[in-house]
Scaffold this motif. Structure first.
Motif, PDB file in Angstrom:
ATOM      1  N   ILE A  36       0.883  -1.023   0.267  1.00  0.00           N
ATOM      2  CA  ILE A  36       0.240  -0.145  -0.108  1.00  0.00           C
ATOM      3  C   ILE A  36       1.086   1.074   0.068  1.00  0.00           C
ATOM      4  CG2 ILE A  36      -1.884  -1.042   1.293  1.00  0.00           C
ATOM      5  CD1 ILE A  36      -0.795   0.239   3.657  1.00  0.00           C
ATOM      6  N   MET A 206      -8.535  -0.201   2.522  1.00  0.00           N
ATOM      7  CA  MET A 206      -7.757  -1.060   3.209  1.00  0.00           C
ATOM      8  C   MET A 206      -8.552  -2.273   3.999  1.00  0.00           C
ATOM      9  SD  MET A 206      -4.989   0.721   3.952  1.00  0.00           S
ATOM     10  CE  MET A 206      -4.870   0.989   1.698  1.00  0.00           C
ATOM     11  N   LEU A 234      -1.594  -1.195  10.121  1.00  0.00           N
ATOM     12  CA  LEU A 234      -3.512  -0.016   9.703  1.00  0.00           C
ATOM     13  C   LEU A 234      -3.564   0.565  10.875  1.00  0.00           C
ATOM     14  CD1 LEU A 234      -4.881  -2.950   7.541  1.00  0.00           C
ATOM     15  CD2 LEU A 234      -3.540  -1.081   6.323  1.00  0.00           C
ATOM     16  N   GLN A 240      -1.663   5.984   8.621  1.00  0.00           N
ATOM     17  CA  GLN A 240      -3.878   6.072   9.243  1.00  0.00           C
ATOM     18  C   GLN A 240      -3.613   7.821   8.678  1.00  0.00           C
ATOM     19  OE1 GLN A 240      -5.558   5.778  12.799  1.00  0.00           O
ATOM     20  NE2 GLN A 240      -4.673   4.043  12.667  1.00  0.00           N
ATOM     21  N   ILE A 244      -4.124   6.305   4.351  1.00  0.00           N
ATOM     22  CA  ILE A 244      -4.571   5.855   4.593  1.00  0.00           C
ATOM     23  C   ILE A 244      -6.040   7.271   4.734  1.00  0.00           C
ATOM     24  CG2 ILE A 244      -6.613   4.659   5.605  1.00  0.00           C
ATOM     25  CD1 ILE A 244      -4.884   3.002   7.071  1.00  0.00           C
ATOM     26  N   ALA A 254     -10.734  -0.001   8.377  1.00  0.00           N
ATOM     27  CA  ALA A 254     -10.718  -0.944   7.929  1.00  0.00           C
ATOM     28  C   ALA A 254     -10.678  -1.745   9.388  1.00  0.00           C
ATOM     29  CB  ALA A 254      -9.091  -1.214   7.337  1.00  0.00           C
TER      30      ALA A 254
END
Length: 256
Positions: A36, A206, A234, A240, A244, A254
């Motif tokens: 990611i 996610m 995560l 984050q 994210i 997520a």
């Protein structure tokens, strides 16, 4: 678990942009590793280097201890490494069954426009493959008439027809409708795990990462900035915020 693919100190720059800036990563046999990171971080570049589509300016990539740098993509496939692309690479004028049969024929080195495509042996293997992916009902549909979820599964089924030990996937859920996404993910995860295939996949969703990844590697400006199990990575405040897009105090979707 043993190391299947090992990347050591990969370096690659496009002009002043470093797509790989000292990448070190071991992919363990039979794991599902999610990659990611923000756009432009070098995620797809890593897949392209691992499959012979790009060559780093420095570093090494070994598969089962054997150097793969400098090898052609087809030779790498024959070693047991397959890939799927963000945009499915299908023969759109052919049916799903014909696409699967072409992948089987290509693996056997007998694909030719002058040879009958649906030989009994090719057809039988292709039909069995489609059944594993839940694609039997779509077998006789042309690829250009499929929804995106079915197109993605067909593309990955063709990659699995090559009988790889390692499959690298670039955004396997990109473009798939939200209502279909988890069904697609669970199907491909089930088939790959049953076949003992190691999977490395670039993903932006996610929820998908949390659902199927064993480990998560976070890319940032050509470097791996975090690596570990999904529940740890995560939940990292920096991940984050920067990957994210969750600000301090928000509840990660997520983890919901």
């Amino acid at each position: 678990m043993s190391v299947l693919l090992s990347a050591q100190d990969l370096q690659l720059a496009f002009g002043g942009v470093k797509a790989a800036d000292g990448i070190n990563l071991d992919v363990m046999e039979r794991e599902f590793l999610a990659i990611i990171g923000p756009n432009g971080a070098g995620k797809t570049t890593f897949i392209n280097m691992s499959t012979g589509h790009l060559r780093p300016q420095a570093g090494s990539i070994t598969y089962q201890g054997r150097q793969v740098l400098g090898m052609k993509p087809r030779a790498i496939v024959r070693m047991g490494i397959a890939r799927s692309f963000q945009l499915p690479q299908l023969f759109t004028e052919h049916t799903v069954l014909e696409n699967a049969a072409m992948a089987v024929a290509a693996r056997e080195g007998t694909f030719s426009a002058f040879r009958p495509l649906l030989r009994p042996a090719f057809r039988a293997e292709a039909e069995e493959l489609l059944e594993r992916f839940g694609l039997t009902a779509a077998a006789h549909q042309r690829a250009d008439a499929l929804n995106e979820g079915t197109r993605k599964l067909t593309d990955i089924a063709m990659a699995v027809a090559m009988k790889p030990r390692l499959l690298l996937m670039d955004e396997p859920t990109s473009g798939v409708a939200a209502a279909d996404k988890m069904a697609v993910v669970e199907t491909l995860a089930r088939v790959l795990r049953e076949a003992g295939v190691t999977a490395v996949f670039v993903e932006h969703d996610m929820d998908v990462v949390a659902r199927i990844a064993d480990r998560v590697a976070v890319w940032g400006q050509g470097r791996i900035v975090a690596l570990g199990p999904p529940e740890q990575v995560l939940a990292d405040p920096t991940v984050q915020r920067d990957v994210i897009g969750i600000q301090t105090g928000e509840v990660p979707h997520a983890a919901a």
